[in-house]
Design a protein around this motif. Structure first.
Motif, PDB file in Angstrom:
ATOM      1  N   GLY A 162      -0.022  -0.759  -8.693  1.00 35.24           N
ATOM      2  CA  GLY A 162       0.656   0.469  -8.251  1.00 35.24           C
ATOM      3  C   GLY A 162      -0.176   1.318  -7.301  1.00 35.24           C
ATOM      4  O   GLY A 162       0.176   2.467  -7.010  1.00 35.24           O
ATOM      5  N   PHE A 163      -1.280   0.763  -6.786  1.00 32.86           N
ATOM      6  CA  PHE A 163      -2.161   1.544  -5.903  1.00 32.86           C
ATOM      7  C   PHE A 163      -1.408   2.114  -4.694  1.00 32.86           C
ATOM      8  O   PHE A 163      -1.432   3.319  -4.437  1.00 32.86           O
ATOM      9  CB  PHE A 163      -3.333   0.675  -5.436  1.00 32.86           C
ATOM     10  CG  PHE A 163      -4.069   1.246  -4.250  1.00 32.86           C
ATOM     11  CD1 PHE A 163      -4.937   2.322  -4.401  1.00 32.86           C
ATOM     12  CD2 PHE A 163      -3.897   0.719  -2.967  1.00 32.86           C
ATOM     13  CE1 PHE A 163      -5.605   2.859  -3.308  1.00 32.86           C
ATOM     14  CE2 PHE A 163      -4.562   1.255  -1.870  1.00 32.86           C
ATOM     15  CZ  PHE A 163      -5.412   2.317  -2.045  1.00 32.86           C
ATOM     16  N   GLU A 208      -6.108  -1.587  -8.624  1.00 38.59           N
ATOM     17  CA  GLU A 208      -5.240  -1.194  -9.749  1.00 38.59           C
ATOM     18  C   GLU A 208      -3.782  -1.465  -9.382  1.00 38.59           C
ATOM     19  O   GLU A 208      -3.395  -1.277  -8.223  1.00 38.59           O
ATOM     20  CB  GLU A 208      -5.397   0.302 -10.050  1.00 38.59           C
ATOM     21  CG  GLU A 208      -6.788   0.721 -10.500  1.00 38.59           C
ATOM     22  CD  GLU A 208      -7.186   0.090 -11.822  1.00 38.59           C
ATOM     23  OE1 GLU A 208      -6.314  -0.001 -12.709  1.00 38.59           O
ATOM     24  OE2 GLU A 208      -8.350  -0.339 -11.946  1.00 38.59           O
ATOM     25  N   GLN A 249       1.758   2.491  -4.083  1.00 38.51           N
ATOM     26  CA  GLN A 249       2.809   3.461  -4.429  1.00 38.51           C
ATOM     27  C   GLN A 249       2.200   4.823  -4.763  1.00 38.51           C
ATOM     28  O   GLN A 249       2.727   5.862  -4.381  1.00 38.51           O
ATOM     29  CB  GLN A 249       3.660   2.987  -5.620  1.00 38.51           C
ATOM     30  CG  GLN A 249       4.517   1.765  -5.321  1.00 38.51           C
ATOM     31  CD  GLN A 249       3.801   0.463  -5.685  1.00 38.51           C
ATOM     32  OE1 GLN A 249       2.605   0.289  -5.434  1.00 38.51           O
ATOM     33  NE2 GLN A 249       4.537  -0.461  -6.284  1.00 38.51           N
ATOM     34  N   ARG A 250       1.080   4.810  -5.487  1.00 35.35           N
ATOM     35  CA  ARG A 250       0.425   6.079  -5.836  1.00 35.35           C
ATOM     36  C   ARG A 250      -0.004   6.821  -4.560  1.00 35.35           C
ATOM     37  O   ARG A 250       0.238   8.016  -4.409  1.00 35.35           O
ATOM     38  CB  ARG A 250      -0.815   5.832  -6.716  1.00 35.35           C
ATOM     39  CG  ARG A 250      -1.609   7.105  -6.962  1.00 35.35           C
ATOM     40  CD  ARG A 250      -2.983   6.889  -7.576  1.00 35.35           C
ATOM     41  NE  ARG A 250      -3.985   6.295  -6.702  1.00 35.35           N
ATOM     42  CZ  ARG A 250      -4.565   6.904  -5.651  1.00 35.35           C
ATOM     43  NH1 ARG A 250      -4.223   8.142  -5.337  1.00 35.35           N
ATOM     44  NH2 ARG A 250      -5.473   6.284  -4.926  1.00 35.35           N
ATOM     45  N   VAL A 251      -0.612   6.063  -3.646  1.00 33.34           N
ATOM     46  CA  VAL A 251      -1.097   6.686  -2.411  1.00 33.34           C
ATOM     47  C   VAL A 251       0.078   7.227  -1.592  1.00 33.34           C
ATOM     48  O   VAL A 251       0.042   8.354  -1.090  1.00 33.34           O
ATOM     49  CB  VAL A 251      -1.930   5.676  -1.587  1.00 33.34           C
ATOM     50  CG1 VAL A 251      -2.240   6.237  -0.202  1.00 33.34           C
ATOM     51  CG2 VAL A 251      -3.215   5.327  -2.321  1.00 33.34           C
ATOM     52  N   ASP A 261      -9.466   2.848  -6.109  1.00 36.60           N
ATOM     53  CA  ASP A 261      -8.710   2.123  -7.144  1.00 36.60           C
ATOM     54  C   ASP A 261      -7.779   1.068  -6.525  1.00 36.60           C
ATOM     55  O   ASP A 261      -6.715   0.768  -7.059  1.00 36.60           O
ATOM     56  CB  ASP A 261      -7.898   3.114  -7.999  1.00 36.60           C
ATOM     57  CG  ASP A 261      -6.934   3.948  -7.171  1.00 36.60           C
ATOM     58  OD1 ASP A 261      -7.149   4.057  -5.942  1.00 36.60           O
ATOM     59  OD2 ASP A 261      -5.962   4.497  -7.729  1.00 36.60           O
ATOM     60  N   ARG A 303       2.995   8.169  -2.595  1.00 36.64           N
ATOM     61  CA  ARG A 303       3.527   9.395  -3.247  1.00 36.64           C
ATOM     62  C   ARG A 303       2.686  10.609  -2.852  1.00 36.64           C
ATOM     63  O   ARG A 303       3.209  11.647  -2.474  1.00 36.64           O
ATOM     64  CB  ARG A 303       3.510   9.233  -4.773  1.00 36.64           C
ATOM     65  CG  ARG A 303       4.895   9.101  -5.399  1.00 36.64           C
ATOM     66  CD  ARG A 303       4.893   9.272  -6.902  1.00 36.64           C
ATOM     67  NE  ARG A 303       3.722   8.780  -7.599  1.00 36.64           N
ATOM     68  CZ  ARG A 303       3.558   7.521  -8.045  1.00 36.64           C
ATOM     69  NH1 ARG A 303       4.501   6.611  -7.838  1.00 36.64           N
ATOM     70  NH2 ARG A 303       2.466   7.170  -8.703  1.00 36.64           N
ATOM     71  N   GLN A 304       1.381  10.461  -2.951  1.00 38.92           N
ATOM     72  CA  GLN A 304       0.486  11.593  -2.630  1.00 38.92           C
ATOM     73  C   GLN A 304       0.602  11.991  -1.155  1.00 38.92           C
ATOM     74  O   GLN A 304       0.710  13.172  -0.822  1.00 38.92           O
ATOM     75  CB  GLN A 304      -0.961  11.229  -2.966  1.00 38.92           C
ATOM     76  CG  GLN A 304      -1.967  12.344  -2.629  1.00 38.92           C
ATOM     77  CD  GLN A 304      -3.173  11.842  -1.871  1.00 38.92           C
ATOM     78  OE1 GLN A 304      -3.889  10.971  -2.356  1.00 38.92           O
ATOM     79  NE2 GLN A 304      -3.417  12.391  -0.682  1.00 38.92           N
TER      80      GLN A 304
END
Ligand SMILES: [Zn+2]
Length: 372
Positions: free
Chosen positions: A117-118, A115, A120-122, A112, A124-125
């Protein structure tokens, strides 16, 4: 699935050599642990895929004083590797029940990447995974060989979209394991004497020779080199000899250029065996702080544990014979003489380098003072 098959090829090759080796190996096996001296270096297998916890595995790790870096992978072309959460849960269970004999290398989905916020999402995880003890992050060959952007261009590991992610990994003092590209034979016409001939025969979908639209290996490795250049604070361990399996001189060039780069031997020890003995030995001694031992062995939830561990033991035994002894044995019809590396170099290959390149790997074990 490419991973499974490479592992299986390596494993069967190891079995075959041991079987063909000598009667002595069988006799010794009954009387004492076959890889006794292997255990004496407190070996670390810095590249393995174990997705099945078992008491037999724990006993095996204890017995061989072995530590594993258990690596998860995301590949949407494979039903098992598609499901990150299920895989992570299995691997975390292996780590949890290993009596501090295993560490986790996590990964992230790049699919993704366009997309909002990619990154930031990664991040965070990954930060959650780090908090749970993950010591490394795998990036995979889907970068370069599979994923394309909206304009049809292949996404490579040095794409700016990954920059904040690499910075986060470095800021947490974690390490990237980079499996990028394929063996060179993937781009070459079928050749029965290639180590990968049978593999690509069975996996035409991964055979670059029949996909002229794919990027060249040189382009993929150039992107990897830019990643090293642009992220000097990020430690990167190139899986599978950094996909420079044909010539240790190519690895040496990168080591000279990028102090943040090391490689593991996973599933590519046979490629070392096929190069001139003196040249490989000199390389391993000169760059004794930069090469980490690993197998790429794979144990899936449905693997027969007893058979799997026997296979793994055979791989360890054969690799040990190659690196630690000067015995001569046959590999695929060729005579191979072991390198008999100096004890200090052997210890670095099998233990010290993994400790250096993966900070935190043994922290839990020493704090528990388990003595195992
Ligand atoms: Zn692997």
């Amino acid at each position: 699935m490419k991973l499974l098959s490479f592992c299986m090829v390596a494993a069967f090759a190891a079995c075959a050599v041991l079987t063909a080796g000598s009667q002595q190996a069988t006799v010794a096996h009954d009387k004492q642990p076959p890889i006794h001296s292997f255990a004496s270096v407190d070996p670390i297998d810095a590249h393995i895929h174990i997705y099945k916890q078992s008491a037999a595995l724990s006993a095996f790790l204890n017995h061989n004083r072995l530590h594993l870096i258990d690596i998860v992978v995301i590949d949407d072309r494979d039903p098992f590797y598609k499901d990150f959460q299920a895989q992570l849960t299995e691997a975390e269970e292996v780590v949890r029940s290993s009596n501090a004999h295993a560490s986790l290398c996590t990964t992230f989905s790049p699919y993704d990447f366009e997309e909002p916020g990619f990154s930031q999402r990664v991040i965070r995880q990954l930060d959650e995974n780090f908090a749970d003890g993950a010591i490394a992050v795998k990036i995979y060959k889907t970068l370069g060989l599979e994923i394309r952007n909206k304009n049809g261009m292949y996404l490579t590991a040095d794409d700016p979209v990954f920059k904040p992610i690499y910075e986060d990994i470095a800021a947490h003092n974690r390490t990237v394991i980079a499996h990028l590209a394929e063996p060179t034979s993937s781009w070459q016409a079928p050749n029965p004497s290639s180590l990968d001939y049978e593999y690509y025969k069975g996996h035409p979908g991964e055979y670059a020779y029949t996909h002229p639209e794919w990027p060249t290996k040189e382009a993929i490795l150039a992107a990897r080199d830019r990643l090293l250049e642009e992220n000097p604070k990020l430690r990167v361990v190139g899986a599978h000899l950094g996909s420079m399996e044909l010539d240790v001189d190519e690895i040496a060039k990168r080591f000279d250029r990028y102090p943040n780069f090391a490689v593991d031997t996973a599933a590519r020890v046979p490629y070392l065996m096929l190069q001139p003995r003196g040249k490989v030995r000199d390389f391993l001694i000169k760059y004794q702080d930069r090469v980490l031992y690993g197998t790429d062995f794979e144990m899936m939830p449905n693997t027969d544990v007893k058979k799997g561990l026997a296979m793994l033991e055979n791989i360890y035994a054969q690799d040990w014979k190659y690196f630690a002894t000067d015995e001569t044995f046959e590999y695929k019809g060729r005579k191979v003489t072991g390198l008999k590396l100096p004890a200090s170099v052997l210890r670095k290959l099998y233990h010290d380098n993994a400790v250096q390149w993966f900070p935190g790997i043994l922290a839990k074990q020493s704090s528990e003072a388990s003595g195992n």
